[in-house]
Design a protein around this motif. Structure first.
Motif, PDB file in Angstrom:
ATOM      1  N   UNK A 177     -16.403 -12.196 -21.493  1.00 18.82           N
ATOM      2  CA  UNK A 177     -15.349 -12.253 -20.345  1.00 18.82           C
ATOM      3  C   UNK A 177     -14.733 -10.950 -20.450  1.00 18.82           C
ATOM      4  N   UNK A 178     -14.272 -10.610 -21.561  1.00 18.05           N
ATOM      5  CA  UNK A 178     -13.963  -9.176 -21.710  1.00 18.05           C
ATOM      6  C   UNK A 178     -14.543  -8.077 -21.302  1.00 18.05           C
ATOM      7  N   UNK A 179     -15.748  -8.226 -21.529  1.00 21.13           N
ATOM      8  CA  UNK A 179     -16.893  -7.166 -21.345  1.00 21.13           C
ATOM      9  C   UNK A 179     -17.032  -7.070 -19.816  1.00 21.13           C
ATOM     10  N   UNK A 180     -17.082  -7.954 -18.873  1.00 23.36           N
ATOM     11  CA  UNK A 180     -17.082  -8.108 -17.716  1.00 23.36           C
ATOM     12  C   UNK A 180     -15.838  -7.446 -17.001  1.00 23.36           C
ATOM     13  N   UNK A 266     -25.122  -3.241 -13.353  1.00 22.91           N
ATOM     14  CA  UNK A 266     -23.976  -3.539 -12.547  1.00 22.91           C
ATOM     15  C   UNK A 266     -24.361  -4.207 -11.390  1.00 22.91           C
ATOM     16  N   UNK A 267     -25.279  -4.121 -10.526  1.00 26.80           N
ATOM     17  CA  UNK A 267     -25.410  -4.523  -9.426  1.00 26.80           C
ATOM     18  C   UNK A 267     -26.093  -5.991  -9.456  1.00 26.80           C
ATOM     19  N   UNK A 268     -26.630  -6.406 -10.840  1.00 31.56           N
ATOM     20  CA  UNK A 268     -27.269  -7.627 -11.145  1.00 31.56           C
ATOM     21  C   UNK A 268     -26.039  -8.489 -11.556  1.00 31.56           C
ATOM     22  N   UNK A 269     -24.914  -8.046 -11.991  1.00 29.31           N
ATOM     23  CA  UNK A 269     -23.763  -8.686 -12.683  1.00 29.31           C
ATOM     24  C   UNK A 269     -23.134  -9.932 -11.852  1.00 29.31           C
ATOM     25  N   UNK A 289     -24.402  -9.458 -21.559  1.00 32.96           N
ATOM     26  CA  UNK A 289     -25.404  -8.376 -21.992  1.00 32.96           C
ATOM     27  C   UNK A 289     -25.529  -7.393 -20.611  1.00 32.96           C
ATOM     28  N   UNK A 290     -25.376  -7.732 -19.457  1.00 31.62           N
ATOM     29  CA  UNK A 290     -25.437  -6.829 -18.441  1.00 31.62           C
ATOM     30  C   UNK A 290     -23.865  -6.102 -18.193  1.00 31.62           C
TER      31      UNK A 290
END
Length: 299
Positions: A177-180, A266-269, A289-290
């Motif tokens: 969550x923090x990475x997103x 980025x666009x797959x996230x 991972x994304x």
């Protein structure tokens, strides 16, 4: 006739409808094949109907029909014809399945480039509902129209709502969550050049490319909206797509996009986050991972 056959007959004006046959469909809706006879559609027309086994969200099938109409109106991509739609059922023309081939793939790539030449007034779908699966896509009270505003729009209305839902459902870890969230905070640096809002399919994973027996692939199940063209291309790559290299090469010949590969994660996230909400924690790990890939490629 079954209840669904009665319903489709009433919606389409057919004199009779054969008992529906369940066919393979997506992960969200139930899919059916039926044959109309008599009435305004003439004799023996095969159609495709979609239903949900629960009460659909408000405007769910109407949103899909509207998206198909938007794509069809451009005249540059092929979609199934919408025959009838009501709150609980969507009826489309049947398109006979074919095998993926080079000619369809190359035309699809060129068609997508032409689709993305269609400007929209704003990002998202101001004034009408839109869904990714059964998840409603949110939008601001005031339309967002400026190219430099896409990153903030995407973070606030496409990433963070699904991130909150996934975290609340236990489908994504605190670390992921923090990475997103770091992606959302740095998205201005990650997004690439400013992008005008253009019409995109919005949910163009490989299952929503219907390879047709007549030699022209159809786009199905859209979340059509004003958006970023790289989103459609990144989604084709997300779960693998037949003839992908030909699709992308044909697109690039018509409309080259410099540096696109660096921005694919980025666009797959958004779609990975939606999958985490709908299908659980296996996708939550992929979200993390994304996000890390997006951050690393832009470092």
């Amino acid at each position: 006739m079954s209840a669904l056959a009665d319903r489709v007959a009433q919606m389409t004006g057919a004199a009779t409808v054969t008992d529906p046959e369940r066919v393979p469909g997506g992960d969200i809706s139930d899919a059916w094949r039926l044959t109309l006879s008599g009435g305004e559609h003439g004799s023996h027309r095969t159609v495709f109907a979609k239903t949900l086994d629960t009460v659909p969200p408000p405007g769910f099938f109407e949103a899909e029909a509207a998206g198909l109409a938007m794509l069809a109106f451009t005249g540059v991509v092929a979609v199934p014809e919408v025959l009838a739609v009501e709150d609980d059922v969507l009826v489309l023309d049947w398109v006979e399945q074919g095998a993926p081939d080079a000619a369809q793939a190359e035309r699809l790539g060129r068609d997508l480039a032409a689709l993305h030449d269609n400007r929209t007034l704003a990002y998202g779908t101001p004034g009408r509902p839109a869904y990714l699966g059964t998840l409603r896509l949110l939008g601001p009270d005031e339309p967002v129209t400026e190219p430099e505003d896409w990153p903030a729009f995407h973070a606030e209305y496409r990433l963070r709502p699904f991130l909150r839902d996934a975290f609340d459902n236990g489908a994504i870890s605190a670390a992921d969550t923090l990475d997103v969230e770091r992606v959302c905070e740095r998205i201005d640096q990650l997004a690439g050049p400013p992008q005008l809002p253009v019409l995109i399919h919005g949910d163009l994973w490989s299952g929503n490319v219907h390879w047709a027996a007549d030699g022209r692939a159809r786009l199905i199940d859209p979340a059509a909206q004003g958006g970023h063209p790289e989103t459609d291309l990144a989604l084709l790559e997300l779960f693998g797509c037949p003839e992908l290299s030909r699709i992308l090469a044909a697109y690039q010949e018509v409309s080259p996009i410099e540096g696109r590969e660096e921005r694919v994660p980025l666009h797959q996230l958004q779609h990975l986050l939606a999958h985490a909400v709908l299908f659980g924690s296996a996708y939550g790990a992929q979200c993390g991972a994304a996000a890390r890939a997006a951050l690393a490629r832009a470092a």
